[in-house]
Motif scaffolding. Structure first.
Motif, PDB file in Angstrom:
ATOM      1  N   ASN A  75      52.918  61.035  53.521  1.00  0.00           N
ATOM      2  CA  ASN A  75      53.048  61.429  52.094  1.00  0.00           C
ATOM      3  C   ASN A  75      54.492  62.171  52.061  1.00  0.00           C
ATOM      4  O   ASN A  75      54.874  63.025  52.551  1.00  0.00           O
ATOM      5  CB  ASN A  75      52.352  62.194  51.464  1.00  0.00           C
ATOM      6  N   SER A 116      53.123  65.223  56.233  1.00  0.00           N
ATOM      7  CA  SER A 116      54.225  65.078  54.915  1.00  0.00           C
ATOM      8  C   SER A 116      55.602  65.125  55.609  1.00  0.00           C
ATOM      9  O   SER A 116      55.834  65.953  56.354  1.00  0.00           O
ATOM     10  CB  SER A 116      53.810  66.501  54.082  1.00  0.00           C
ATOM     11  N   SER A 153      53.381  62.840  44.568  1.00  0.00           N
ATOM     12  CA  SER A 153      52.205  63.439  44.127  1.00  0.00           C
ATOM     13  C   SER A 153      52.810  64.764  43.029  1.00  0.00           C
ATOM     14  O   SER A 153      51.934  65.176  42.312  1.00  0.00           O
ATOM     15  CB  SER A 153      51.246  64.216  45.179  1.00  0.00           C
ATOM     16  N   GLN A 157      57.519  64.033  50.343  1.00  0.00           N
ATOM     17  CA  GLN A 157      57.858  65.132  49.334  1.00  0.00           C
ATOM     18  C   GLN A 157      59.420  65.392  49.424  1.00  0.00           C
ATOM     19  O   GLN A 157      59.871  64.715  49.901  1.00  0.00           O
ATOM     20  CB  GLN A 157      56.988  66.484  50.068  1.00  0.00           C
ATOM     21  N   HIS A 191      48.630  67.270  45.372  1.00  0.00           N
ATOM     22  CA  HIS A 191      48.678  67.558  46.765  1.00  0.00           C
ATOM     23  C   HIS A 191      47.763  68.314  47.404  1.00  0.00           C
ATOM     24  O   HIS A 191      47.380  68.083  48.569  1.00  0.00           O
ATOM     25  CB  HIS A 191      49.996  67.522  47.304  1.00  0.00           C
TER      26      HIS A 191
END
Length: 615
Positions: free
Chosen positions: A377, A470, A240, A379, A315
């Motif tokens: 997600n 995350s 993202s 990162q 995000h």
């Protein structure tokens, strides 16, 4: 060499002088970030104690190395402007006798930085073989001081007897494609995986980026293309922030790995594929990735490619549903006027004039279409797992513990990833930048780290059934290609273990008396102020920690039903089905609908006296 990735230890870095400990040699790493204030223990560069041409920053490679270049930045700081504008480079084999790199008979003077954030690369005209290397600043910004962040480029010379090399070497036995993939190469790799495993994979796209690139996902399931009642849906997304490249490559490696392991008969992977519908979306922001890839892993800096093509942080581009829910709670509207789950998206957010990236709109549509249960997600730039809420409840407070009603479940989910990562919970590891997350078991509530409204995690929890976290999978957002195998080893087990958590808690189907599944029935857990809903076939999954729970099902037109369900410690959700009956009122309404809402006229019976007279 690994200053940014921390392969170079703190004790391998030395300096002539330092202004204070927080600006010591150990802070002179490329892209290292500072704390909020300049007097922080973790500051944003090595800064010399004096401003003169006798200062230096030294790296001990611990073995003979072919040095080929240097990358420099200035100091990371909100308040100070410090960078070096030119420097010399010296090498040594014993740290006592130093040789300055020359251009013929003249000492080489390398041009440094013009500002503090953009990395500047200088390649040596001829590679220098040595163990030690020094950067010697010769000039600096006239309103600043000698401060540097550095990465050294080079290759270790072959030496099988080198103890330090053998101690730190991480190898992998997985036969995967360890490289950075352009958009075209990513599509090709996904196609190769699909062709290798056509019976368990499907490629599809969820929409397009601002510049028109399709957002490709791959589904891994024993029946790709369809939702199977009773089988939970899981997702991983990455990229993202387009410059946080490691997550993208990890998902490409994961899809290769799962295909290969499935074909080789791995019981673990076969069970996961047969019992779960898995979706991997490796590049949410391909436009941003292209910008970062164009300059390369060491030169993209901290933020180039972070945002979408139209300048949006994807995000944190979701609607802020937290404030809507919290206002309703304050006004005591729940559950009378508003529910504690599936908070609706505000009308203003859905208008064409709102500042919403096309990538975000595609994600929202995807999240609403598929009944995801759990998601992660990926990162970059840190080593920690964060969980909702990401926004502080108190206004004007930048950091504050803000738990969800499912805080205990989120903490377990976060720990399941962090504890199986090779480095996240290692108390001996060096901090990436300013926070020692290892002290917190490698996890943190998002709002207690830094508040952020409109995050994907909070939106997923409040608008859908899906619990989203995350994973910050590495200190280096864009590691060199040579680091990918080690990063895969760091994250492989965590990626698998977290997926397996989708099978923790309770699951079941809500039926009516005729055996038909009931969609949008509410599943309520006593003592937890957050409900979920059944999917289109009446099936549901509720993530819970081990224990006994009183579960109540409610559906419009049906009588409520309750039962106690027990969650065990072993992986595998407890089956907890419900059969509910229609209420009398709903039956009456159904009959009235059938007769177009007209009163039902019964045939008139003659009065009793008339009947008696006839007799």
């Amino acid at each position: 060499m690994g200053l940014e990735t921390l392969k170079i230890d703190d004790f391998q870095l030395h300096a002539s002088t330092m202004r204070r400990y927080g600006l010591g040699a150990h802070r002179g790493r490329l892209n290292i970030q500072a704390g909020l204030y300049d007097d922080d223990l973790y500051d944003g560069a090595w800064c010399a104690g004096r401003n003169d041409p006798l200062q230096w920053l030294e790296v001990d490679a611990r073995r003979l190395t072919k040095f080929t270049g240097v990358i420099t930045q200035g100091r990371s700081s909100l308040w100070s402007s410090d960078w070096v504008t030119s420097y010399k480079v010296l090498v040594s084999n014993d740290s006592h006798t130093w040789v300055t790199l020359k251009n013929g008979s003249q000492d080489l003077i390398f041009i440094g930085n013009k500002e503090k954030e953009i990395p500047v690369l200088n390649m040596f005209p001829v590679a220098a073989v040595a163990r030690y290397i020094r950067v010697n600043p010769r000039s600096w910004f006239n309103r600043g001081s000698i401060c540097m962040r550095v990465e050294i480029l080079g290759c270790p010379m072959p030496d099988s007897q080198n103890y330090y090399h053998r101690r730190n070497e991480i190898t992998t036995t997985d036969n995967l494609d360890f490289k950075h993939h352009s958009y075209k190469e990513m599509r090709h790799l996904m196609k190769v995986v699909n062709e290798m495993c056509p019976n368990i994979t499907r490629i599809y796209n969820i929409g397009k980026s601002h510049s028109g690139q399709k957002l490709y996902a791959i589904e891994i399931s024993d029946n790709p293309g369809e939702h199977e009642p009773g089988e939970p849906e899981f997702r991983y997304t990455a990229g993202s922030h387009g410059n946080e490249v490691l997550g993208r490559e990890l998902l490409l490696l994961l899809m290769q790995f799962m295909c290969q392991e499935y074909l080789s008969g791995s019981p673990r992977i076969r069970h996961l594929v047969h019992e779960t519908r898995i979706h991997l979306l490796p590049s949410v922001n391909p436009d941003g990735y292209d910008k970062a890839l164009e300059v390369g892993s060491e030169l993209s800096g901290w933020s180039l490619g972070r945002w979408s093509q139209d300048g949006v942080d994807i995000h944190h581009n979701f609607p802020d549903l937290n404030s809507i829910l919290w206002e309703a709670e304050t006004k005591k509207w729940i559950p009378r006027k508003m529910l504690n789950h599936h908070v609706p998206i505000p009308e203003w957010y859905q208008s064409k004039n709102s500042t919403v990236a096309s990538e975000t709109r595609a994600l929202v549509s995807w999240m609403e279409k598929i009944p995801f249960v759990l998601g992660g997600n990926l990162q970059g730039g840190e080593l920690v797992v964060t969980f909702p809420y990401d926004r502080t409840r108190s206004q004007g407070v930048s950091r504050e513990q803000t738990p969800t009603p499912d805080d205990h479940v989120f903490r377990w989910l976060a720990f399941s990833y962090a504890s199986t990562h090779r480095l996240m919970t290692d108390a001996r590891r060096r901090v990436c930048h300013t926070e020692d997350f290892a002290k917190e078991d490698g996890t943190i509530n998002g709002a207690s780290w830094h508040t952020a409204a409109g995050s994907m995690n909070d939106f997923s929890y409040l608008h859908t059934n899906c619990f989203e976290l995350s994973m910050y999978v590495g200190c280096d957002k864009f590691p060199h290609e040579s680091e990918l195998a080690e990063e895969w080893e760091n994250n492989r087990e965590s990626l698998l273990v977290f997926m397996e958590q989708v099978h923790r808690g309770i699951k079941g189907i809500v039926w009516d008396m005729q055996g038909r599944g009931i969609a949008n029935a509410t599943i309520q857990v006593e003592g937890i102020g957050h409900d979920i809903r059944t999917a289109a076939d009446g099936d549901y999954w509720r993530l819970l920690n081990p224990g006994e729970y009183s579960i109540t099902v409610r559906a419009e037109g049906y009588s409520a039903s309750s039962k106690v369900c027990e969650v065990g410690y072993d992986i595998g959700a407890t089956r907890c089905d419900f059969t509910v009956s229609r209420t009398n009122l709903s039956r009456i309404k159904e009959i009235m609908e059938r007769y177009n809402k007209q009163p039902i006229r019964q045939p008139l019976r003659p009065p009793v006296r008339q009947l008696q007279a006839r007799r």
